[in-house]
Design an enzyme around this catalytic site. Structure first.
Site, PDB file in Angstrom:
ATOM      1  N   GLU A 230       0.884  -1.161   0.000  1.00 48.30           N
ATOM      2  CA  GLU A 230       0.000   0.000   0.000  1.00 48.30           C
ATOM      3  C   GLU A 230       0.917   1.204   0.000  1.00 48.30           C
ATOM      4  O   GLU A 230       1.603   1.474   0.985  1.00 48.30           O
ATOM      5  CB  GLU A 230      -0.934   0.019   1.202  1.00 48.30           C
ATOM      6  CG  GLU A 230      -2.065   1.032   1.022  1.00 48.30           C
ATOM      7  CD  GLU A 230      -2.111   2.081   2.106  1.00 48.30           C
ATOM      8  OE1 GLU A 230      -1.827   3.260   1.787  1.00 48.30           O
ATOM      9  OE2 GLU A 230      -2.406   1.731   3.249  1.00 48.30           O
ATOM     10  N   CYS A 264      -2.862   8.191   4.734  1.00 47.45           N
ATOM     11  CA  CYS A 264      -2.771   7.419   3.491  1.00 47.45           C
ATOM     12  C   CYS A 264      -3.894   7.797   2.541  1.00 47.45           C
ATOM     13  O   CYS A 264      -3.688   7.921   1.331  1.00 47.45           O
ATOM     14  CB  CYS A 264      -2.822   5.927   3.793  1.00 47.45           C
ATOM     15  SG  CYS A 264      -1.467   5.320   4.815  1.00 47.45           S
TER      16      CYS A 264
END
Length: 458
Positions: A230, A264
């Site tokens: 990720e 994020c």
């Protein structure tokens, strides 16, 4: 002399803690212990593994005041927000709840002649390389389901949040998880790469930069080790003409500036229907001007410093370049802005996708806002990006939002909210955001491999 790593606190630039880095030999010895411990851990009943993981989470929750204080010192999040235990516990509880069903065998046939089924079996040792921005929650996304599924875990936490790795290991060990089953290691890049390249571990989960993700895949090249990543993000928000304006401002501004923009799935670019654009910008500017930039140890502070001066340096560079290219800044420099880690949150208009602030990941307290004439223009701009983690749409028309979402190149589509990780849904991305499947039932599928049984009965 052993190599050391220093954790520099963004609060005042002081050395918060120093730790020795394991040698390559020590790193490989730890990995060998993890592999040796895995069969016995997997042999424990599933319900026992679940109970131990849940007990570890309870232990973490017994020290939330300490968590908040230590996070402020390590990565600058204001103590007023109280740490990360709410989301941490939500994720552990959900993954524990679905474990039995998610890990159950798929029975194809169970007759007098044959028993045919697919079981889910653990990979072995899972290497979790965790980031600093949400250091408890991002780590537990993989640690909890990996352990529940029967894997052993090696955690390598970011240098900016080394203490979090230590606290997690302490909690799991206090709960009764054997020390070799859950290990927290301080490793350098060379040893980490060697552990992967030489198959000392069996699965790699990495959250971090695009460059870091490439390094993981390069280390694993030819080994056939599964690597999930990720990586970066440049998540967009779209405010349609029928949106609740106040809700859109509150949601998107919080999504852009919470945690000093170091999320994020933070909102880094916003597209607003031209009929609402001026009003949205006016309200957004007022929202940001009401924030208090300051020392994260002060309960009045709403935006603390960025986690490291070098992270702030990149954001300042993007801001400077945007100004030179003609972007309009709406927030005057705040008193606490020191030219270093303490950075004034900024809103830009008159921006274009030729500017890095609208193209490259900022991962800081800055957002660009552009007007759009319709859905087609918004979709084109939202997809004009190398990343694809989340996208948020604000509208009263849920069906229209879903239709738009089907056309967006992203891992998650939000309606009338943003910057949230739902443990029941797969956390995933596309393009340069990487590939992987965290949490949800798919998280268990990622952390196990299928094993088929074709049993002909005598």
């Amino acid at each position: 002399m052993a190599q050391t790593v220093e954790l520099i606190s963004p609060v005042d630039g002081s050395v918060y803690l120093t730790r020795d880095v394991l040698s390559k030999e020590e790193g490989f010895a730890a990995a060998a212990r993890a592999k040796a411990a895995q069969p016995a851990w997997d042999a424990r009943p599933l319900e026992e593994r679940i109970a131990l993981v849940m007990r570890a989470a309870e232990i973490v929750g017994e020290t939330t005041d300490r968590m908040a204080l230590e996070l402020a010192h390590q990565m600058g999040r204001p103590v007023r927000y109280g740490g990360e235990f709410g989301g941490f516990k939500e994720r552990v509880d959900y993954m524990a709840k679905i474990a039995s069903e998610s890990l159950a065998p798929t029975m194809v046939e169970d007759s007098g002649a044959f028993r045919r089924m697919i079981k889910r079996v653990p990979w072995g040792t899972v290497l979790v390389i965790a980031p600093w921005n949400y250091p408890y929650m991002t780590a537990i996304n993989t640690i909890a389901p990996a352990l529940i599924a029967g894997n052993t875990v090696i955690l390598k936490h970011a240098a900016q949040t080394l203490q979090v790795g230590e606290r997690l290991a302490e909690a799991f060990h206090a709960a009764g998880v054997p020390e070799d089953v859950m290990q927290n290691l301080v490793l350098d890049h060379d040893t980490t790469g060697a552990l992967i390249a030489e198959r000392a571990v069996d699965f790699v989960n990495f959250t971090g930069s695009v460059g870091g993700g490439r390094a993981m895949e390069q280390a694993a090249a030819g080994t056939f080790l599964p690597v999930t990543t990720e990586l970066g993000g440049k998540d967009p928000g779209y405010v349609r003409a029928d949106a609740d304006l106040d809700a859109a401002v509150d949601g998107l501004m919080d999504g852009a500036f919470f945690n000093a923009g170091q999320c994020c799935c933070g909102m880094e670019r916003i597209y607003v229907h031209e009929s609402l654009f001026d009003a949205f910008v006016e309200k957004a500017v007022a929202w940001v001007k009401a924030q208090v930039l300051g020392n994260p140890l002060d309960t009045e502070t709403t935006i603390g410093p960025m986690a490291n001066v070098r992270f702030a340096r990149e954001v300042r560079a993007q801001i400077s370049e945007a100004l030179e290219a003609g972007a309009k800044a709406h927030i005057e420099t705040m008193a606490a802005d020191d030219g270093g880690a303490y950075l004034t949150p900024q809103i830009f208009t008159d921006v274009t996708h030729d500017m890095r602030v609208m193209r490259d990941e900022s991962f800081g307290p800055v957002v660009g806002i552009m007007p759009v004439k319709d859905d087609e223009a918004a979709i084109a701009l939202m997809n004009d990006c190398q990343f694809g983690l989340t996208a948020a749409i604000y509208t009263k028309d849920a069906e229209a939002a879903e239709r738009l979402g089907d056309r967006l190149e992203t891992g998650t589509v939000f309606l009338n909210r943003c910057d949230y990780l739902d443990p029941a849904l797969c956390w995933t991305g596309c393009k340069d955001t990487g590939r992987g499947a965290g949490l949800s039932e798919l998280g268990y599928q990622a952390l196990t491999r299928p094993k088929s049984y074709h049993l002909k009965k005598a």
